[in-house]
Design an enzyme around this catalytic site. Structure first.
Site, short mmCIF file in Angstrom:
data_model
loop_
_atom_site.label_atom_id
_atom_site.label_comp_id
_atom_site.label_asym_id
_atom_site.label_seq_id
_atom_site.Cartn_x
_atom_site.Cartn_y
_atom_site.Cartn_z
N ARG A 16 88.33 31.66 5.63
CA ARG A 16 88.00 32.58 4.78
C ARG A 16 89.03 33.89 5.12
O ARG A 16 88.29 35.26 5.19
CB ARG A 16 86.73 33.32 5.03
CG ARG A 16 85.85 32.16 3.89
CD ARG A 16 84.38 32.46 3.76
NE ARG A 16 83.67 32.50 5.11
CZ ARG A 16 82.42 33.03 5.51
NH1 ARG A 16 82.14 33.86 4.47
NH2 ARG A 16 82.02 33.09 6.91
N LYS A 116 80.22 34.05 -15.72
CA LYS A 116 80.60 33.05 -15.21
C LYS A 116 81.63 32.14 -15.92
O LYS A 116 81.87 32.01 -17.01
CB LYS A 116 79.36 31.84 -15.37
CG LYS A 116 78.13 32.04 -14.27
CD LYS A 116 77.15 31.28 -14.55
CE LYS A 116 76.99 30.03 -14.94
NZ LYS A 116 77.15 29.20 -13.94
N GLY A 436 59.54 38.68 -4.77
CA GLY A 436 59.29 37.72 -3.63
C GLY A 436 60.13 38.03 -2.46
O GLY A 436 59.02 38.43 -1.51
N CYS A 520 81.80 34.35 -1.22
CA CYS A 520 81.80 32.86 -1.20
C CYS A 520 80.25 32.40 -0.93
O CYS A 520 79.40 33.08 -0.57
CB CYS A 520 82.68 32.47 -0.12
SG CYS A 520 84.33 33.06 -0.14
N HIS A 698 69.76 45.99 -8.70
CA HIS A 698 71.08 45.99 -7.99
C HIS A 698 71.67 47.48 -7.58
O HIS A 698 72.81 47.50 -7.17
CB HIS A 698 71.96 45.11 -8.98
CG HIS A 698 71.47 43.72 -9.11
ND1 HIS A 698 70.64 43.43 -10.14
CD2 HIS A 698 71.74 42.70 -8.33
CE1 HIS A 698 70.24 42.27 -10.02
NE2 HIS A 698 70.85 41.77 -9.07
N CYS A 730 64.45 41.69 -10.05
CA CYS A 730 64.50 40.62 -8.98
C CYS A 730 64.07 40.99 -7.49
O CYS A 730 63.66 42.04 -7.43
CB CYS A 730 66.20 40.39 -8.82
SG CYS A 730 66.66 38.86 -8.55
N1 GLN Z 1 62.06 34.92 -4.85
C1 GLN Z 1 63.60 35.20 -4.70
C2 GLN Z 1 63.73 36.60 -4.07
O1 GLN Z 1 62.96 37.59 -4.37
C3 GLN Z 1 64.18 35.11 -6.25
C4 GLN Z 1 65.73 35.32 -5.80
C5 GLN Z 1 66.41 35.30 -7.19
O2 GLN Z 1 65.91 35.56 -8.17
N2 GLN Z 1 67.62 34.89 -7.23
O3 GLN Z 1 64.72 36.76 -3.34
ZN ZN Z 2 66.26 37.12 -9.71
#
Ligand code: GLN
Ligand code: ZN
Length: 758
Positions: A16, A116, A436, A520, A698, A730
């Site tokens: 890489r 994508k 999570g 990657c 993010h 997320c």
């Molecule tokens: N449970 C995962 C997390 O919280 C979900 C990740 C994801 O949505 N890509 O990291």
């Molecule tokens: Zn997510």
């Protein structure tokens, strides 16, 4: 004689090197000369590795993305990227990433949108058009790379993104039809082809992968227009389609006035004979016979059995190649000394695929006898793979057959389940939760590193992770969240973590595939029947639950996501591999329930990623994907609450399938406003509970309480408030605690405000 060629090669390098050179440059630790030298050395090495080919690709290399390269070549950059100081590289990275290198001149802009690349996990930068868009040839990149190839004695074939695909993949700002831009765009292509000819190119590969998608008449017409206009170019055009068969575009593609057509003969194998009859007798047909999207050795005897009569018939007009650019597979199997030796005999990465191609060509050109020994050696692994008991496990087959008798649905409908779950969980209105993961701190990663390298033993690692879980639970209790999570400290990656505990998966150490820019991924290899040896998450969840009276959510990666983020078997349908994964996860779900975990989340962030490119194939995929999710989730009692999480905001076209998942709660990413997003759910009358992500994890910016409240109020206009949850959009693993704490505090405040006012 058949001709061999390749459509594109991995760019990152064996170790890489490109990634590290880019990142050092961005941090301003090195200068542009160092980066450009690295890139040049990589190109040189990669061409040397392709020297058995009759035609090697030139111009497929990219510092960041090949679509962005094409935008620069076409001299077309959005207005906001213009008028800054700095050199060419600075401009390039400013558009790619929002800013060039650290502390450089010029300042920041909004980075180009990334999305994508067809159905791969590669992401390209979306060209931006408006009615004022002009194009102007900038041949510097191609001239440089062509010059290098020439100096090295490479038999080069320049590679371009075709004009129709380029427009299709771009976005028009402020309305208008981007096909209006085609005539101006074609002038630049015509000029470019002239220039390539002047430099000595004879064949030019023009990629038009949208030929494998559904095209309406306007876009079909655009193809005719484009290639009739380029007909007089002084070079021979090889029109390249890939990632599927041509389907309804077969006639169109066969009859465009170009010198050759490349098709994906792995995914589009069935249509080759029909295509042969359509193809004008002067045209070269390039068959992509080696799978550029997967890691398995090619069955060369089978390929020869199929190709030999074609070679007879087509003679010089037959070319062979990988099905698509090798960008989407790891570079070199020889970089994997630790891989199980028998498994190694089944695999083929980019460099091995070119060896296979070479062997095929020699067998076709000089007879199988001329390479009999090599062929036999090659096939050896394939025979072993076909018979291996690690691939075919009778217990799994039996369990799979028995699973057909399992009920496809939960015992009761959602409304009844919700009532029973509420009686157990006693949640407030506007319940709060997270997705999570909590921050993967340096300490966590270090502990894992030390465990893997043997510096600490399993017991010490276990204790370190327990401490992290305890800390995470304390934090969440202090924040006043309602449904807690254990934080996923013990997981390096949401697929790898489970794959490592399941029979049927293997992992490489260097099998990197570019995802975007310098990033990657290293997809696991699903090679055999999937079987769960032991519970995978239960002891962590049980421990976490023991620390709190609040409900602790069990956390699993769903079967469809496991499948879509791995290299999977090619010896059985994807659906079947997915069902095996689903069965393994079902056992885990039931064990969690048994252990007293009342809320279980099954993440499916990649469900959409498996969506086939052709509309006609999508329903079948969604059907089995939904069925597999159900197989893993639906064995639980009504009182157990099933959550799922998805990481994208496009639900319009798949909402009915999302509803059929019948998860009690779905938490979703809301990149756009929650309002837009929930429209799909409202229109469909989505019956179950939804947690629209109320803030963007993010971004390092702190979310405003008022904004979250407003967002949820407007959500409540569309979805009954008793079915709304409050959560980030997320997982939080990429963030730091000092950001996470106040952000969640505000989120909990927002929920409290809503409770008071309702
Ligand atoms: N449970 C995962 C997390 O919280 C979900 C990740 C994801 O949505 N890509 O990291
Ligand atoms: Zn997510």
């Amino acid at each position: 004689m058949v001709t061999t060629h390749n459509l594109g090669f991995p760019r990152m390098g064996m170790r890489r090197e490109l990634k590290f050179a880019l990142e050092a440059y961005w941090r301003a630790e090195t200068d542009s000369a160092a980066l450009l030298d690295c890139a040049q050395a990589l190109r040189q090495r990669h061409w040397a590795w392709q020297d058995t080919l009759d035609w090697a690709p030139v111009g497929d290399f990219s510092l960041y993305d090949h679509m962005l390269d094409m935008s620069f070549t076409l001299g077309h950059l959005p207005q906001r990227a213009q008028g800054f100081g700095g050199d060419e590289l600075e401009h390039y990275f400013r558009l790619a990433r929002g800013q060039g290198r650290a502390a450089c001149c010029g300042g920041a802009i909004a980075a180009a949108e990334m999305t994508k690349w067809f159905d791969t996990n590669y992401h390209y930068l979306v060209p931006e058009f408006d009615t004022q868009t002009r194009f102007e040839l900038d041949d510097r990149r191609l001239r440089q790379q062509w010059g290098e190839a020439l100096a090295q004695g490479v038999r080069g074939k320049p590679v371009l993104i075709g004009p129709v695909t380029y427009l299709w993949l771009g976005k028009m700002r402020g309305g208008g039809d981007r096909l209006q831009l085609l005539p101006a765009l074609l002038e630049v292509y015509a000029e470019l082809l002239k220039r390539l000819h002047a430099w000595g190119a004879t064949w030019v590969q023009i990629d038009e992968p949208i030929l494998v998608q559904d095209l309406d008449p306007d876009w079909q017409h655009a193809f005719n227009l484009a290639y009739h206009q380029l007909k007089n170019a002084p070079v021979q055009i090889l029109l390249a389609s890939y990632f599927g068969g041509l389907g309804d575009n077969r006639y169109l593609a066969a009859n465009l006035p170009v010198a050759g057509l490349h098709i994906d003969a792995v995914r589009g194998r069935d249509e080759v004979s029909a295509l042969l009859n359509l193809l004008p007798s002067t045209k070269v047909l390039s068959l992509g016979v080696i799978d550029g999207r997967n890691v398995w050795k090619t069955d060369l005897y089978a390929a020869l059995g199929w190709l030999e009569p074609l070679a007879q018939r087509l003679q010089e007009r037959l070319w062979i190649a990988p099905s698509c650019s090798l960008l989407h597979v790891p570079l070199d199997l020889d970089a994997e000394p630790n891989l199980d030796p028998s498994l190694r005999g089944w695999l083929s990465f980019a460099r091995q695929k070119l060896q296979e191609l070479h062997l095929l060509a020699r067998a076709l050109n000089h007879g199988r006898q001329s390479v009999a020994d090599q062929l036999q050696l090659h096939q050896h692994g394939l025979i072993e793979r076909a018979q291996s008991t690690r691939v075919h496990r009778s217990e799994v087959q039996a369990a799979l057959r028995a699973s057909n008798a399992l009920p496809a649905h939960r015992p009761s409908p959602y409304a009844e389940r919700a009532r029973q779950q509420q009686a157990v969980l006693q949640l407030p209105q506007w319940p709060t939760t997270t997705i999570g993961s909590f921050p993967q701190t340096g300490a966590i990663r270090q502990a894992r590193q030390r465990f893997k390298s043997g510096q600490i033993d399993a017991a010490a690692y276990e204790q370190a992770m327990r401490d992290e879980i305890a800390l995470c639970v304390r934090e969440q209790e202090a924040l006043g969240l309602d449904v807690l999570v254990h934080g996923e400290a013990e997981r390096n990656d949401m697929v790898e973590y489970f794959g490592e505990q399941l029979e049927g998966f293997a992992f490489t150490t260097q099998g990197w595939v570019q995802s975007y820019g310098s990033r990657c991924v290293k997809p696991p290899i699903l090679y055999g029947d999937v079987q769960r040896r032991l519970p995978m998450t239960v002891h962590w969840s049980r421990y976490a639950q023991s620390l709190t009276h609040k409900p602790m959510k069990g956390m699993l990666t769903g079967p469809v996501t496991m499948l879509n983020w791995s290299f999977v078997r090619d010896d059985q349908p994807r659906e079947l591999s997915c069902r095996q994964l689903a069965l393994a996860l079902r056992a885990e779900v039931l064990d969690l329930e048994q252990a007293g975990i009342a809320v279980i989340q099954i993440d499916e962030p990649a469900l959409r990623e498996g969506l086939p490119l052709k509309k006609a194939d999508q329903a079948a995929y969604l059907d089995w994907a939904v069925a597999c999710f159900g197989l893993s989730a639906n064995g639980v009692r009504d009182t157990t609450q099933i959550h799922t999480h998805m990481c994208y905001a496009e639900f319009n076209d798949i909402i009915e399938h999302i509803a059929r998942l019948d998860a009690d709660v779905i938490t979703i990413e809301t990149a756009r406003s929650a309002l837009d997003l929930l429209e799909a759910f409202e229109r469909y009358d989505y019956p179950n509970a939804i947690g629209p992500g109320v803030y963007d994890i993010h971004s390092p910016n702190q979310p405003e309480v008022e904004r979250m409240v407003a967002l949820l109020r407007s959500a409540a206009q569309r979805i009954a408030p008793e079915r709304l949850w409050v959560n980030p959009d997320c997982g939080l693993k990429t963030r730091q605690w000092p950001e996470v704490r106040p952000a969640l505090q505000r989120m909990v405040q927002a929920a409290q405000q809503l409770r008071q006012s309702s």
